[in-house]
Design a protein around this motif. Structure first.
Motif, PDB file in Angstrom:
ATOM      1  N   ASP A  17       0.850  -1.193   0.000  1.00  0.00           N
ATOM      2  CA  ASP A  17       0.000   0.000   0.000  1.00  0.00           C
ATOM      3  C   ASP A  17       0.880   1.235   0.000  1.00  0.00           C
ATOM      4  N   LEU A  18       0.674   2.106  -0.967  1.00  0.00           N
ATOM      5  CA  LEU A  18       1.472   3.326  -1.098  1.00  0.00           C
ATOM      6  C   LEU A  18       0.544   4.535  -1.161  1.00  0.00           C
ATOM      7  N   PRO A  19       1.058   5.712  -0.781  1.00  0.00           N
ATOM      8  CA  PRO A  19       0.236   6.921  -0.876  1.00  0.00           C
ATOM      9  C   PRO A  19      -0.230   7.165  -2.305  1.00  0.00           C
ATOM     10  N   VAL A  20      -1.476   7.583  -2.442  1.00  0.00           N
ATOM     11  CA  VAL A  20      -2.041   7.867  -3.764  1.00  0.00           C
ATOM     12  C   VAL A  20      -1.520   9.210  -4.254  1.00  0.00           C
ATOM     13  N   GLU A  21      -0.991   9.198  -5.450  1.00  0.00           N
ATOM     14  CA  GLU A  21      -0.461  10.446  -6.021  1.00  0.00           C
ATOM     15  C   GLU A  21      -1.596  11.447  -6.217  1.00  0.00           C
ATOM     16  N   ASP A  22      -1.407  12.662  -5.729  1.00  0.00           N
ATOM     17  CA  ASP A  22      -2.411  13.732  -5.779  1.00  0.00           C
ATOM     18  C   ASP A  22      -3.692  13.364  -5.020  1.00  0.00           C
ATOM     19  N   GLY A  23      -3.591  12.377  -4.107  1.00  0.00           N
ATOM     20  CA  GLY A  23      -4.759  11.978  -3.332  1.00  0.00           C
ATOM     21  C   GLY A  23      -4.886  12.767  -2.048  1.00  0.00           C
ATOM     22  N   GLN A  24      -5.863  12.395  -1.228  1.00  0.00           N
ATOM     23  CA  GLN A  24      -6.086  13.051   0.047  1.00  0.00           C
ATOM     24  C   GLN A  24      -5.020  12.614   1.053  1.00  0.00           C
ATOM     25  N   PRO A  25      -4.760  13.442   2.084  1.00  0.00           N
ATOM     26  CA  PRO A  25      -3.816  13.033   3.127  1.00  0.00           C
ATOM     27  C   PRO A  25      -4.257  11.709   3.767  1.00  0.00           C
ATOM     28  N   GLY A  26      -3.321  10.780   3.874  1.00  0.00           N
ATOM     29  CA  GLY A  26      -3.633   9.492   4.471  1.00  0.00           C
ATOM     30  C   GLY A  26      -4.318   8.523   3.526  1.00  0.00           C
ATOM     31  N   GLN A  27      -4.423   8.873   2.245  1.00  0.00           N
ATOM     32  CA  GLN A  27      -5.079   7.985   1.280  1.00  0.00           C
ATOM     33  C   GLN A  27      -4.040   7.063   0.649  1.00  0.00           C
ATOM     34  N   PHE A  28      -4.238   5.764   0.825  1.00  0.00           N
ATOM     35  CA  PHE A  28      -3.304   4.772   0.306  1.00  0.00           C
ATOM     36  C   PHE A  28      -4.033   3.835  -0.658  1.00  0.00           C
ATOM     37  N   ALA A  29      -3.274   3.238  -1.568  1.00  0.00           N
ATOM     38  CA  ALA A  29      -3.828   2.258  -2.500  1.00  0.00           C
ATOM     39  C   ALA A  29      -2.754   1.221  -2.807  1.00  0.00           C
ATOM     40  N   TRP A  30      -3.210   0.021  -3.124  1.00  0.00           N
ATOM     41  CA  TRP A  30      -2.264  -1.056  -3.422  1.00  0.00           C
ATOM     42  C   TRP A  30      -1.563  -0.793  -4.750  1.00  0.00           C
ATOM     43  N   ARG A  31      -0.237  -1.039  -4.772  1.00  0.00           N
ATOM     44  CA  ARG A  31       0.544  -0.894  -5.995  1.00  0.00           C
ATOM     45  C   ARG A  31       1.331  -2.182  -6.233  1.00  0.00           C
ATOM     46  N   ASP A  32       1.083  -2.858  -7.366  1.00  0.00           N
ATOM     47  CA  ASP A  32       1.824  -4.087  -7.690  1.00  0.00           C
ATOM     48  C   ASP A  32       3.301  -3.787  -7.879  1.00  0.00           C
ATOM     49  N   ALA A  33       4.153  -4.680  -7.364  1.00  0.00           N
ATOM     50  CA  ALA A  33       5.589  -4.589  -7.628  1.00  0.00           C
ATOM     51  C   ALA A  33       5.894  -5.277  -8.959  1.00  0.00           C
ATOM     52  N   GLU A  34       7.139  -5.110  -9.434  1.00  0.00           N
ATOM     53  CA  GLU A  34       7.520  -5.623 -10.752  1.00  0.00           C
ATOM     54  C   GLU A  34       7.315  -7.132 -10.856  1.00  0.00           C
ATOM     55  N   PHE A  35       7.663  -7.855  -9.797  1.00  0.00           N
ATOM     56  CA  PHE A  35       7.564  -9.317  -9.839  1.00  0.00           C
ATOM     57  C   PHE A  35       6.118  -9.754 -10.044  1.00  0.00           C
ATOM     58  N   LEU A  36       5.194  -9.149  -9.305  1.00  0.00           N
ATOM     59  CA  LEU A  36       3.785  -9.528  -9.413  1.00  0.00           C
ATOM     60  C   LEU A  36       3.227  -9.164 -10.780  1.00  0.00           C
ATOM     61  N   ARG A  37       3.657  -8.030 -11.332  1.00  0.00           N
ATOM     62  CA  ARG A  37       3.204  -7.646 -12.672  1.00  0.00           C
ATOM     63  C   ARG A  37       3.710  -8.646 -13.710  1.00  0.00           C
ATOM     64  N   ALA A  38       4.976  -9.039 -13.563  1.00  0.00           N
ATOM     65  CA  ALA A  38       5.551 -10.004 -14.508  1.00  0.00           C
ATOM     66  C   ALA A  38       4.840 -11.344 -14.419  1.00  0.00           C
ATOM     67  N   LEU A  39       4.486 -11.755 -13.210  1.00  0.00           N
ATOM     68  CA  LEU A  39       3.791 -13.029 -13.001  1.00  0.00           C
ATOM     69  C   LEU A  39       2.452 -13.041 -13.724  1.00  0.00           C
ATOM     70  N   GLN A  40       1.749 -11.920 -13.701  1.00  0.00           N
ATOM     71  CA  GLN A  40       0.430 -11.857 -14.333  1.00  0.00           C
ATOM     72  C   GLN A  40       0.524 -11.687 -15.849  1.00  0.00           C
ATOM     73  N   GLN A  41       1.575 -10.997 -16.319  1.00  0.00           N
ATOM     74  CA  GLN A  41       1.671 -10.674 -17.746  1.00  0.00           C
ATOM     75  C   GLN A  41       2.537 -11.660 -18.531  1.00  0.00           C
ATOM     76  N   GLY A  42       3.161 -12.616 -17.820  1.00  0.00           N
ATOM     77  CA  GLY A  42       3.944 -13.636 -18.510  1.00  0.00           C
ATOM     78  C   GLY A  42       5.330 -13.196 -18.923  1.00  0.00           C
ATOM     79  N   HIS A  43       5.921 -12.270 -18.183  1.00  0.00           N
ATOM     80  CA  HIS A  43       7.282 -11.824 -18.489  1.00  0.00           C
ATOM     81  C   HIS A  43       8.302 -12.726 -17.794  1.00  0.00           C
TER      82      HIS A  43
END
Length: 245
Positions: A17-43
């Motif tokens: 969970d990382l802070p949302v860019e241009d979001g409200q103070p304390g607003q977080f959202a999940w951000r996939d890391a490179e490994f998880l993206r590669a796992l889903q996209q077949g890299h």
């Protein structure tokens, strides 16, 4: 390519969970890391320095490598299934080289096809350098490689000098660094000019630097000593020290 270390965490591979860019103070959202993206996209993923990774990282990879082929993210409450084209490659140096490296469990290693790579020979280095630096004279590249190989042998195998600060490792990285700096130096390049930066100042004592320089002069007997204040002006270029345009 993901470089692992003893400070690596599953968040580095899967996300967090990382802070949302241009979001409200304390607003977080999940951000996939490179490994998880590669796992889903077949890299393809290369995990470098595998035997530096903490046990928690190895255990987190088990579900990806075995018959399950999934990653479960508790924060999201869902599993991610690996793509059929997804591949994992891992690289590591022998654990006896130290630096926090350890022997990996056999149950983990058995999930991989193991390939052992021998150290590069002088012929290998020459072939690589001639391909990367076609503008360099072959004799100059040969001398650079010869000096680097002999310096490694004197300090690591024979231990004739350089005991303070050991262990050393002089290899392809140093050859490429030296050749790259020489290419940037322009037409009047001098191998001595970057010797101090690339090699000599890494040694701890003046005596060791003198020994390394003596080895250099035995291989480059006709090269004049570097002069950082030298200036050359012609109709084609201007050079002041190591600056060239």
């Amino acid at each position: 390519r993901i470089n692992l270390s003893d400070q690596s965490d599953l968040m580095d591979l899967f996300g967090s969970d990382l802070p949302v860019e241009d979001g409200q103070p304390g607003q977080f959202a999940w951000r996939d890391a490179e490994f998880l993206r590669a796992l889903q996209q077949g890299h393809w993923v290369l995990l470098d320095e595998m035997n530096l990774a903490p046990q928690a990282v190895l255990e987190g990879l088990n579900a990806v490598l075995d018959h399950r082929g999934t990653v479960y993210i508790p924060e999201l409450g869902r599993s991610f299934v690996r793509h059929p084209s997804f591949r994992i490659f891992a690289a590591q140096n022998p654990f006896y080289q130290g630096g926090g490296r350890k022997g990996l469990p056999k149950s983990f290693l058995n999930r991989f096809t193991k390939v052992y790579v021998q150290e590069l020979t002088s012929e290998d280095l020459q072939l690589i350098c001639q391909h990367l630096f076609p503008d360099h004279a072959v004799d100059e590249l040969h001398a650079i490689i010869d000096f680097t190989s002999r310096l490694d042998r004197e300090t690591m195998d024979l231990k004739s000098f350089g005991r303070d600060g050991a262990p050393w490792e002089f290899n392809l990285r140093d050859v490429l660094r030296w050749a790259t700096l020489l290419r940037r130096a322009g037409p009047s390049r001098n191998p001595t000019r970057v010797l101090d930066t690339v090699f000599l100042q890494r040694f701890r004592t003046l005596q060791d630097r003198e020994q390394a320089y003596s080895l250099f002069t035995s291989i480059f007997p006709s090269v004049p000593e570097g002069d950082c204040l030298a200036m050359t002006i012609s109709s084609a270029y201007l050079q002041a020290g190591s600056f060239w345009m």
